[in-house]
Design a protein around this motif. Structure first.
Motif, short mmCIF file in Angstrom:
data_model
loop_
_atom_site.label_atom_id
_atom_site.label_comp_id
_atom_site.label_asym_id
_atom_site.label_seq_id
_atom_site.Cartn_x
_atom_site.Cartn_y
_atom_site.Cartn_z
N SER A 236 0.83 -1.21 0.00
CA SER A 236 0.00 0.00 0.00
C SER A 236 0.86 1.25 0.00
O SER A 236 1.91 1.30 0.64
N VAL A 237 0.39 2.23 -0.74
CA VAL A 237 1.04 3.53 -0.83
C VAL A 237 0.09 4.56 -0.25
O VAL A 237 -1.07 4.61 -0.65
N SER A 238 0.54 5.35 0.71
CA SER A 238 -0.29 6.48 1.13
C SER A 238 0.47 7.77 0.91
O SER A 238 1.67 7.85 1.17
N ILE A 239 -0.27 8.75 0.45
CA ILE A 239 0.28 10.09 0.23
C ILE A 239 -0.62 11.05 1.01
O ILE A 239 -1.85 10.97 0.92
N PHE A 240 -0.04 11.95 1.76
CA PHE A 240 -0.81 12.89 2.58
C PHE A 240 -1.85 12.15 3.42
O PHE A 240 -3.01 12.59 3.52
N ASN A 241 -1.48 11.04 3.98
CA ASN A 241 -2.39 10.24 4.80
C ASN A 241 -3.60 9.68 4.06
O ASN A 241 -4.58 9.28 4.68
N HIS A 242 -3.56 9.68 2.75
CA HIS A 242 -4.61 9.03 1.97
C HIS A 242 -4.05 7.75 1.38
O HIS A 242 -3.05 7.80 0.66
N ASP A 243 -4.69 6.64 1.68
CA ASP A 243 -4.27 5.40 1.05
C ASP A 243 -4.69 5.46 -0.42
O ASP A 243 -5.89 5.64 -0.73
N VAL A 244 -3.73 5.37 -1.33
CA VAL A 244 -4.03 5.63 -2.74
C VAL A 244 -5.06 4.64 -3.28
O VAL A 244 -5.98 5.01 -4.01
N ALA A 245 -4.93 3.37 -2.90
CA ALA A 245 -5.82 2.35 -3.45
C ALA A 245 -7.28 2.60 -3.05
O ALA A 245 -8.18 2.34 -3.83
N SER A 246 -7.49 3.14 -1.85
CA SER A 246 -8.88 3.28 -1.39
C SER A 246 -9.42 4.69 -1.56
O SER A 246 -10.55 4.97 -1.18
N THR A 247 -8.60 5.59 -2.10
CA THR A 247 -9.11 6.94 -2.33
C THR A 247 -9.95 6.97 -3.60
O THR A 247 -9.52 6.43 -4.62
N PRO A 248 -11.15 7.55 -3.54
CA PRO A 248 -11.97 7.62 -4.77
C PRO A 248 -11.21 8.36 -5.86
O PRO A 248 -10.46 9.30 -5.59
N ARG A 249 -11.45 7.93 -7.09
CA ARG A 249 -10.70 8.48 -8.20
C ARG A 249 -10.81 10.00 -8.31
O ARG A 249 -9.85 10.68 -8.67
N ASP A 250 -11.97 10.54 -7.99
CA ASP A 250 -12.11 11.99 -8.19
C ASP A 250 -11.51 12.81 -7.06
O ASP A 250 -11.57 14.03 -7.08
N GLU A 251 -10.90 12.14 -6.07
CA GLU A 251 -10.17 12.92 -5.07
C GLU A 251 -8.67 12.96 -5.37
O GLU A 251 -7.94 13.72 -4.75
N LEU A 252 -8.24 12.10 -6.32
CA LEU A 252 -6.82 12.06 -6.62
C LEU A 252 -6.29 13.38 -7.20
O LEU A 252 -5.19 13.80 -6.85
N PRO A 253 -7.04 14.06 -8.09
CA PRO A 253 -6.50 15.33 -8.60
C PRO A 253 -6.12 16.30 -7.49
O PRO A 253 -5.12 17.00 -7.59
N ASP A 254 -6.90 16.31 -6.40
CA ASP A 254 -6.55 17.22 -5.31
C ASP A 254 -5.22 16.85 -4.69
O ASP A 254 -4.42 17.72 -4.34
N LEU A 255 -4.99 15.54 -4.55
CA LEU A 255 -3.69 15.12 -4.03
C LEU A 255 -2.59 15.53 -4.99
O LEU A 255 -1.55 16.07 -4.59
N ARG A 256 -2.82 15.30 -6.29
CA ARG A 256 -1.77 15.59 -7.27
C ARG A 256 -1.40 17.07 -7.27
O ARG A 256 -0.26 17.44 -7.53
N ARG A 257 -2.40 17.93 -7.03
CA ARG A 257 -2.10 19.37 -7.07
C ARG A 257 -1.17 19.79 -5.95
O ARG A 257 -0.60 20.86 -6.00
N ARG A 258 -1.06 18.93 -4.93
CA ARG A 258 -0.15 19.29 -3.84
C ARG A 258 1.23 18.69 -4.04
O ARG A 258 2.08 18.77 -3.16
N ILE A 259 1.44 18.04 -5.19
CA ILE A 259 2.74 17.43 -5.49
C ILE A 259 3.34 18.15 -6.69
O ILE A 259 2.68 18.32 -7.71
N GLY A 260 4.59 18.59 -6.56
CA GLY A 260 5.28 19.16 -7.72
C GLY A 260 6.27 18.15 -8.25
O GLY A 260 6.98 17.52 -7.48
#
Ligand code: ATP
Ligand code: ATP
Ligand code: MG
Ligand code: MG
Lengths: 295, 232, 295, 232
Positions: D64-88
């Motif tokens: 499992s991979v978590s980024i910003f305390n969100h487990d990537v596998a269980s995060t709904p797809r439409d919340e991923l863009p918000d995570l990506r915007r915090r990554i450069g």
């Protein structure tokens, strides 16, 4: 792992995978249009045969009028007929011959009574069947009231003219589609190559000669054009066959049994070849032109 | 103009892209056969542009460029491919052909020159194994890491034993150990007569090997003897 | 330098510059086929009017035969006629009426001699004009020798049938071209996008939402489709106009004055819109599908 | 599973491309907020692959991979863009959009996040000038030198002040001075709270800045404290 033969140009996949389909479509449409032209041509030929030879003009006698009066009207009709373009000659039939024709209907007894029987004029037309029968009918109507052309030939001619116009239109459409097809093949080939400029440039910088590079891309363009064209031709053949069966079912007598003339078949077979040739030449010209811009 | 037998000779060369101002101005230098030069300068100074002139990808806007004693401007177009075949180039961005396997990419210069298939096969596989890509002979470039791509590019540049080797940042994407192997390869090629020009930002490389440096700055070129200044 | 509005998707240049031309071509061909269908439809309508109403069957009396015999033959003809599909009713004309018709030709004197004059049967046809006149003529010929249908209507009907078949074929071709056009627009759009996968992926990785990315590409697909379609439509209009003038010159009387019916015009105007819609939907689906494969 | 507030947490992660054998195996580590790590390993070891997992471009084949305390596998797809915007991300091969100018490329993350046009304008021009590209605001990427492209890519990665900055070989194509400026920028960003992971082959960088090192070799990862070993 080295056994396969290596072509230096990329295959027509990805962006250019659709070149053969475009060519298939174009050959398909061209094939349809060409077939339509051929069928029309044969229909026209057959109908034209019906118009060759002669027509008959009937001059009805007026009730109670003297023979001499009727003779004068036949003369008038003759001059109108002979003035019509496409008319070779016009011969009034002898009264006796006319009587022979009318006999089955009126009976010998009646004929012998010296009835005023209609006069017939045999009009020979030129071979093209393009005499202006409609105009003639009109002029006869005004100049010699009570005269008329035997009816259905006028009709046949009108229909024939329409068919001729249709044929002209079909030929124009064949030409248009052919031009569009050529343009599309050129476009599609150039599009396919646009993605591969880097490949061309690298080959150039590594020391490949222009003709060598062009040959690679030409080879790659010919094959999809050829199979695309063949598919298009097959589909066109199937479509025409289906339409033809349909048409034959609906109406037997007017459509002639269409023959597949060798020149027509050759024309059809040439379509994929033409597509391949256009693709190949375009590939060559495009690559060469691109290379010419480089040192 | 002067003495013969220069592999590369630039006389008052200027170069521009399109209508923009000149990127290179008044470049004059010559490289003898068997020489080895580094090419340095800040990012955007024109190193790649200078190499483009050398591998006959671009025409100078003025001045004259000669390669292998052929003046480029007056050489007939159909003789240029022969010159190019004697030049090996490692492009800064690799420029591998994506539709060919690593092996076919490296074989390209041999194939274009019309070499026999069995020799090609043997040489190419051997060279790729040497740069550490023995397992990737059939890999498509897009499935390779950047360092692996760079090694394929290097193999392609040297496979045909060019007389002139132009390498643009050839160790930028590989790790230290691989980098050393590659630089060692270039040294060996140079020893058997290949003229090398190697563009790099890496000061440690320049300091380790004591080759003269062509330095570009503000569009002009200066040649510096590379005297040891504290290298390892 | 920042004033212009920035679209994130690349324009349709380079590889995809030819999308509008493909769409132009398809709209052009569809427009031609649609126009042909419309003209055929109107010609058929007009010809059909000529077949509506009634035809006349003539039963010739045999020479010397009694009235009763002729009456029997008329009865026989009647039964054949009434058995024919498409015939509404058949009414033998009274002898006096027939005499009235024949009078101008034979004269009162003759008629009063109790000559065997032909009998006429007035046959009312249904409105479709699809009664099988050719078949009727044939059956009459065998069942009642000496009877016949007034000639040119049979011809007219044959021609009408052919025109109907042509219309059917034209409609089929419209459908085929429309399908091919749709397929081509889909292909061309996907081809255009294939080159831009990297753009899509970078936008995705930077945090753009799927719908946002798709919208960018949709917007870019609609515009060229629209102008390509409009150009195609204009060219089709010009071609049809030229062909029409040509046809009118050649043959006035058979072709009706074609009216541009509003539904037809609407159909034509819809072609570029349809092209744009297909391009837009394809762009959306392609982008969304590509994105769906990514995390 | 364990303690909260990790910016990045990998648990037994494996990764493969398609059906090929795993490139990464049993990767377990976590990065706290405000940390700075180097990522090293031989060419082809899987540095870029590891970063791909972190910037949510690839799914792990296991673990499992978590980024910003969100487990990537269980995060709904439409919340991923918000995570990506915090990554450069600074991609190894830049990945600039060729149809946009340098300025528009850098503005991309702001525009996607819906920032106001005038703020965008000001910030972007300022940042590009800072990386030495003030004259190239309107240049198309294809007319830039590799070092210039790399600086545009770096500007795009940092313009939106990401909480996590992933840089894949960010100084591979720039000269020493520009490289120092860039590394200095990363240090500054790290000081104000940005978590940084920087993949590099350049030993001088690793030796100069004493950040811990994530080292990948043979598909497995080890974390090393970076004690001064003779750096300048
Ligand atoms: N798209 C891909 N498909 C298949 N295999 C891939 C793909 N990308 C990378 N690989 C393989 O995965 C391995 C790791 O690649 P990766 O790019 O992560 O290496 P890296 O550590 O970044 O190397 P470098 O320092 O050269 O950039 C390599 O052996 C490479 O061949
Ligand atoms: N195709 C091009 N069109 C216009 N300008 C270009 C083009 N290629 C490069 N330039 C410009 O020319 C200058 C020199 O570029 P060049 O690539 O030669 O630099 P370089 O020394 O190789 O830099 P780097 O170390 O970053 O690779 C740069 O300012 C660049 O913007
Ligand atoms: Mg460069
Ligand atoms: Mg990498």
């Amino acid at each position: 792992m080295f056994a396969r033969c290596v072509d230096l140009a990329p295959g027509w996949d990805g962006a250019s995978r659709f070149l053969p389909w475009i060519i298939a479509l174009m050959v398909y449409l061209s094939g349809l249009a060409l077939s339509a032209t051929m069928v029309l041509e044969q229909i026209i030929d057959r109908w034209r045969a019906g118009l060759q030879g002669s027509i008959t003009v009937v001059v009805d006698p007026f009730v109670g009028s003297a023979d001499a009066q009727t003779d004068a009207r036949v003369e008038a009709a003759l001059s109108v007929i002979l003035a019509t373009p496409g008319v070779l000659s016009a011969t009034p039939m002898a009264k006796a011959d006319v009587a022979g024709l009318v006999e089955p209907w009126l009976g010998k007894d009646l004929l012998s009574m010296d009835l005023p029987i209609p006069r017939l004029i045999d009009v020979a037309l030129n071979r093209n069947g393009d005499a202006d029968l409609a105009g003639l009918a009109e002029r006869l109507g005004t100049a010699v009231p009570g005269s008329r052309i035997e009816d259905h030939k006028v009709w046949l001619q009108k229909v024939l003219r329409l068919a001729r116009t249709s044929e002209l239109i079909a030929i124009l459409i064949v030409v248009l589609i052919a031009l569009a097809a050529a343009a599309t093949v050129v476009f599609a080939t150039r599009t396919g190559l646009a993605v591969q400029r880097d490949v061309i440039e690298v080959l150039h910088l590594i020391g490949a000669r222009d003709a060598y590079i062009a040959r690679q891309f030409q080879g790659k363009a010919v094959f999809p054009a050829l199979w695309g064209g063949t598919i298009g031709l097959l589909l066109a053949g199937i479509t025409v066959a289906v339409l033809w069966l349909l048409a034959r079912d609906l109406e037997g007598s007017l459509l002639p049994t269409v023959r597949l003339h060798p020149p027509f078949l050759a024309g059809l077979a040439a379509l994929p070849l033409a597509g391949a040739a256009i693709a190949s030449i375009t590939a060559r010209v495009t690559v060469m032109r691109f290379l010419a811009r480089m040192l | 103009m002067a003495g013969a037998n220069h592999l590369v000779r630039f006389e008052n060369v200027g170069m521009r892209y399109g209508d923009e101002p000149e990127v290179l101005r008044d470049i004059t230098f010559h490289l003898g056969p068997g020489s080895y030069h580094f090419l340095t300068g800040p990012s955007g100074a024109g190193k790649t542009s200078l190499l483009r002139l050398m591998y006959l990808a671009h025409q100078p806007s003025r001045g004259s460029v000669s390669i292998f004693n052929h003046d480029v401007a007056s050489t007939p177009r159909d003789e240029l491919p022969d010159l190019r075949r004697r030049i090996g180039v490692v492009f800064q961005n690799f420029r591998l052909l994506d539709h060919l396997s690593a092996l076919d990419n490296v074989a390209l210069p041999l194939r274009i020159a019309g070499a026999r298939r069995d020799t090609i096969q043997e040489h190419v596989a051997e060279l790729l194994t040497w740069v550490g890509l023995g397992e990737y002979l059939d890999a498509q470039p897009r499935t390779l890491s950047d360092g692996e791509k760079q090694r394929v590019a290097i193999a392609r540049a040297v496979i045909s034993r060019p007389r002139l080797l132009l390498a643009d940042e050839p160790t930028g994407s590989v790790d230290g150990e691989q980098g050393s192997r590659i630089l060692h390869l270039f040294e060996e090629l140079n020893k058997i007569g290949t003229t090398v020009v190697l563009a790099t930002h890496d000061r440690t490389i320049i300091e380790r090997y004591k080759h003269p440096v062509l330095h570009i700055e503000q569009g002009t070129l200066s040649v510096r003897r590379n005297v040891a200044k504290g290298g390892k």
